[in-house]
Design an enzyme around this catalytic site. Structure first.
Site, short mmCIF file in Angstrom:
data_model
loop_
_atom_site.label_atom_id
_atom_site.label_comp_id
_atom_site.label_asym_id
_atom_site.label_seq_id
_atom_site.Cartn_x
_atom_site.Cartn_y
_atom_site.Cartn_z
N TYR A 1 97.61 -61.90 22.67
CA TYR A 1 97.94 -61.32 21.21
C TYR A 1 97.94 -60.03 21.07
CZ TYR A 1 96.33 -60.07 16.37
OH TYR A 1 96.44 -59.39 15.29
N SER B 1 97.32 -53.47 14.89
CA SER B 1 95.93 -53.91 14.75
C SER B 1 95.27 -52.93 15.57
CB SER B 1 95.73 -55.27 15.86
OG SER B 1 94.66 -55.38 16.09
N ALA B 2 93.96 -52.55 15.24
CA ALA B 2 93.22 -51.80 16.24
C ALA B 2 93.28 -51.83 17.73
CB ALA B 2 91.74 -51.66 15.68
N LYS C 1 101.07 -57.22 19.39
CA LYS C 1 101.01 -56.15 18.54
C LYS C 1 101.61 -55.09 18.98
CE LYS C 1 99.44 -58.45 15.43
NZ LYS C 1 100.53 -58.82 14.12
N LEU D 1 83.49 -62.56 13.75
CA LEU D 1 82.21 -62.39 13.14
C LEU D 1 81.70 -62.96 11.94
CD1 LEU D 1 79.28 -61.72 13.90
CD2 LEU D 1 79.81 -59.37 12.76
N PHE E 1 103.43 -59.84 7.86
CA PHE E 1 102.17 -60.67 8.21
C PHE E 1 102.30 -61.81 9.07
CE2 PHE E 1 101.25 -58.89 3.76
CZ PHE E 1 100.07 -58.09 4.06
N ASN F 1 104.95 -70.62 6.75
CA ASN F 1 105.34 -72.25 7.32
C ASN F 1 103.82 -72.80 7.32
OD1 ASN F 1 103.89 -71.15 9.46
ND2 ASN F 1 105.27 -71.67 11.05
N GLY G 1 98.40 -66.59 3.77
CA GLY G 1 97.30 -66.19 4.60
C GLY G 1 96.24 -65.32 4.11
P1 NAD Z 1 96.55 -65.37 8.66
O1 NAD Z 1 96.63 -66.38 9.87
O2 NAD Z 1 95.41 -65.75 7.58
O3 NAD Z 1 97.96 -65.23 8.01
C1 NAD Z 1 98.91 -65.40 8.55
C2 NAD Z 1 99.94 -66.45 7.90
O4 NAD Z 1 101.22 -66.34 8.60
C3 NAD Z 1 99.62 -67.58 7.58
O5 NAD Z 1 99.74 -68.04 6.40
C4 NAD Z 1 100.42 -68.68 8.52
O6 NAD Z 1 100.76 -69.84 7.90
C5 NAD Z 1 101.73 -67.84 8.48
N1 NAD Z 1 102.52 -67.95 9.57
C6 NAD Z 1 102.16 -67.77 11.10
N2 NAD Z 1 103.19 -67.97 11.68
C7 NAD Z 1 104.39 -68.11 11.23
C8 NAD Z 1 105.67 -68.26 10.97
N3 NAD Z 1 106.49 -68.41 12.35
N4 NAD Z 1 106.74 -68.32 10.12
C9 NAD Z 1 106.02 -68.51 8.74
N5 NAD Z 1 104.84 -68.20 8.37
C10 NAD Z 1 103.91 -67.92 9.87
O7 NAD Z 1 96.25 -63.90 9.29
P2 NAD Z 1 95.69 -62.64 8.48
O8 NAD Z 1 94.33 -62.61 8.93
O9 NAD Z 1 96.00 -62.70 7.03
O10 NAD Z 1 96.58 -61.71 9.31
C11 NAD Z 1 97.91 -61.41 8.90
C12 NAD Z 1 98.21 -60.42 10.06
O11 NAD Z 1 97.56 -59.24 10.16
C13 NAD Z 1 98.71 -61.07 11.31
O12 NAD Z 1 99.96 -60.41 11.97
C14 NAD Z 1 97.53 -60.82 12.00
O13 NAD Z 1 97.95 -60.59 13.67
C15 NAD Z 1 97.14 -59.09 11.68
N6 NAD Z 1 95.94 -58.77 11.93
C16 NAD Z 1 95.14 -59.48 11.56
C17 NAD Z 1 93.61 -58.85 11.43
C18 NAD Z 1 92.39 -59.88 11.33
O14 NAD Z 1 91.35 -59.56 11.78
N7 NAD Z 1 92.67 -60.66 10.23
C19 NAD Z 1 93.52 -57.75 12.20
C20 NAD Z 1 94.55 -57.13 12.67
C21 NAD Z 1 95.93 -57.42 12.24
C1 WQD Z 2 83.20 -58.37 15.99
C2 WQD Z 2 81.78 -58.16 16.52
C3 WQD Z 2 81.62 -59.06 18.56
C4 WQD Z 2 81.22 -63.23 17.19
C5 WQD Z 2 89.11 -59.06 16.75
C6 WQD Z 2 90.39 -58.88 17.43
C7 WQD Z 2 91.15 -58.01 17.09
C8 WQD Z 2 91.35 -57.88 15.34
C9 WQD Z 2 90.08 -58.37 14.73
C10 WQD Z 2 93.29 -58.86 15.13
C11 WQD Z 2 81.94 -57.81 18.02
C12 WQD Z 2 80.63 -59.67 17.61
C13 WQD Z 2 81.48 -61.77 17.02
C14 WQD Z 2 80.19 -63.87 17.30
C15 WQD Z 2 79.07 -61.63 17.63
N1 WQD Z 2 92.29 -59.09 15.21
N2 WQD Z 2 80.41 -61.20 17.45
N3 WQD Z 2 79.08 -63.08 17.68
O1 WQD Z 2 86.40 -58.50 18.65
O2 WQD Z 2 86.31 -56.39 16.97
O3 WQD Z 2 88.36 -57.93 16.80
O4 WQD Z 2 89.34 -59.25 15.39
O5 WQD Z 2 94.26 -58.09 15.39
O6 WQD Z 2 92.26 -57.96 17.71
O7 WQD Z 2 89.97 -58.75 18.93
O8 WQD Z 2 86.33 -58.77 16.06
O9 WQD Z 2 85.02 -60.42 14.64
O10 WQD Z 2 85.56 -61.18 17.06
O11 WQD Z 2 83.65 -59.36 16.48
O12 WQD Z 2 78.09 -61.12 18.10
O13 WQD Z 2 79.97 -65.06 17.01
O14 WQD Z 2 80.89 -59.11 16.27
O15 WQD Z 2 80.79 -58.91 19.94
O16 WQD Z 2 80.88 -57.00 18.14
P1 WQD Z 2 86.68 -57.73 17.21
P2 WQD Z 2 85.24 -60.12 16.19
#
Ligand code: NAD
Ligand code: WQD
Length: 340
Positions: free
Chosen positions: A152, A126-127, A156, A203, A82, A34, A12
């Site tokens: 979601y 996550s935050a 977390k 975003l 992850f 997967n 991912g």
């Molecule tokens: P992503 O979707 O790109 O990566 C997740 C990976 O996990 C993917 O490759 C997916 O195919 C795999 N996956 C999902 N379910 C699975 C399962 N049951 N078995 C095996 N593989 C599985 O997401 P990412 O942005 O790389 O995020 C990674 C982790 O970080 C996640 O847990 C996500 O919730 C967390 N996170 C992401 C963000 C963000 O904004 N990207 C912010 C905070 C936390």
């Molecule tokens: C960022 C800013 C929107 C899209 C989310 C999840 C959080 C974490 C990260 C996983 C905000 C603004 C967005 C658009 C916009 N993920 N925006 N136009 O909401 O801070 O956090 O992703 O854990 O759990 O909630 O991130 O990228 O959605 O938004 O103006 O089309 O961009 O209002 O201020 P967010 P985001």
């Protein structure tokens, strides 16, 4: 001997960048993914960039038969977990799917840790767990779990509770919870990055689709917040800095005495939506079309991290700017567009 790390979700967005950094630091890496939200080509890209091909299992982390096979055959020093589903909007529509995947993957891993004597797990939190907390910057010792707005986010928080309880109840089990803020950017090669299949909610992926002409404009969700330019403020961290945070956390956990530690991974600095748009325009010499729309339900005006604890205890120091992230993300999407 080199330590071996099982990386779930390693193909991912964040996982793939972390795998590269682990390989560069001589860890042996085994990936289980997967492919529900990633592509097998990522494995080749990892090999192209690093010159090493990690062992890969295409499987669901909930599949205990596969986990048993992996843990029986290899000694796993640590897990970086992850794998999970992360689309906030989808989680509201399909809560049971989100609870099932995001909780049961962790439970399956904890079972293996006990069975096969693996003592260390690092979890992607996550935050979002800070919920409705408005005291800024967010610090790790604040109360969490109140006012989380979607399933979601709840998964977390529940994972955090589960992992903490696990570490407390077991001898010699260590947990690190990493609370990511807003990861953006891509690998400098343009080979790895984030390109969601559906219309993005986040975003930066949305900005990228507008920049390559797949969507016609960005809607900025509200410009009447109590912030300097009226748009929301977030802590955007380059995925390369975030990935490196995992390597530092791994080195910490492998010698850790405490049962559970929590670290924010952000930059400690906030940027507004319009600052991101302007940075994107400046470094990429384009003019992104955007309109100001209404607020999005559930958005907080501001979110940014205190990273003092990660700085002090992990040596974490982000080096990339939002401009770097905007440049790298656009470079990735230009190379990637139309390929899937
Ligand atoms: P992503 O979707 O790109 O990566 C997740 C990976 O996990 C993917 O490759 C997916 O195919 C795999 N996956 C999902 N379910 C699975 C399962 N049951 N078995 C095996 N593989 C599985 O997401 P990412 O942005 O790389 O995020 C990674 C982790 O970080 C996640 O847990 C996500 O919730 C967390 N996170 C992401 C963000 C963000 O904004 N990207 C912010 C905070 C936390
Ligand atoms: C960022 C800013 C929107 C899209 C989310 C999840 C959080 C974490 C990260 C996983 C905000 C603004 C967005 C658009 C916009 N993920 N925006 N136009 O909401 O801070 O956090 O992703 O854990 O759990 O909630 O991130 O990228 O959605 O938004 O103006 O089309 O961009 O209002 O201020 P967010 P985001």
């Amino acid at each position: 001997m080199n330590k071996t790390v099982l990386v779930t979700g390693g193909l991912g967005f964040i996982g793939s960048h972390t795998v590269l950094d682990l390989l560069a630091n001589d860890y042996e890496v085994i990936i289980i993914d997967n492919l529900v939200n990633s592509h097998i080509e990522v494995l080749d890209h990892i090999a192209t960039i690093s010159g090493k091909k990690p062992l890969f299992f295409e499987a669901d982390v909930r599949n205990e038969e596969v986990l048993n096979k992996i843990f029986k055959e290899y000694h796993i020093d640590a897990i970086i977990h992850f794998a999970g589903l992360k689309a906030v909007g989808e989680s509201v529509k399909k809560p049971t799917l989100y609870y099932d995947v995001n909780i049961n993957t962790t439970l399956a891993l904890l079972k293996m840790m006990k069975k096969y004597n693996c003592h260390n797990i690092i979890f992607s939190s996550s935050a979002t767990v800070y919920g409705e907390s408005r005291e800024l910057p967010f610090t790790e010792n604040m109360n969490v779990g109140v006012g989380i707005k979607n399933p979601y986010g709840e998964t977390k928080y529940i994972n955090e509770l589960l992992l903490k309880d696990f570490a407390t109840s077991e001898d010699d089990m260590h947990v690190i919870l990493l609370r990511y803020f807003n990861p953006i950017g891509a690998h400098k090669s343009g080979l790895l990055g984030e390109d969601p299949k559906d219309i993005p909610n986040n975003l930066m992926p949305y900005v990228l689709k507008v920049a390559v002409g797949e969507l016609d404009h960005l809607t900025v969700f509200g410009d009447d917040y109590d912030t300097p330019d009226g748009t929301c403020i977030r802590d955007y961290i380059h995925v390369l800095d975030l990935a490196h945070g995992h390597v530092l956390a791994l080195s910490k956990i492998l010698g850790m005495k405490d049962k559970c530690e929590i670290y924010n991974l952000g930059t400690g600095k906030g940027s507004s939506v319009l600052e991101i748009v302007h940075a994107f325009n400046n470094v990429n010499h384009i003019k992104l079309p955007y309109v100001i729309g209404p607020r999005r339900e559930g958005d907080a005006a501001m979110s940014f991290a205190s990273i003092e604890k990660a700085r002090k205890e992990l040596g974490f120091e982000p080096i990339y700017t939002i401009e770097d992230a905007c440049l790298d993300a656009f470079n990735f999407i230009k190379k990637h567009v139309g390929k899937e």
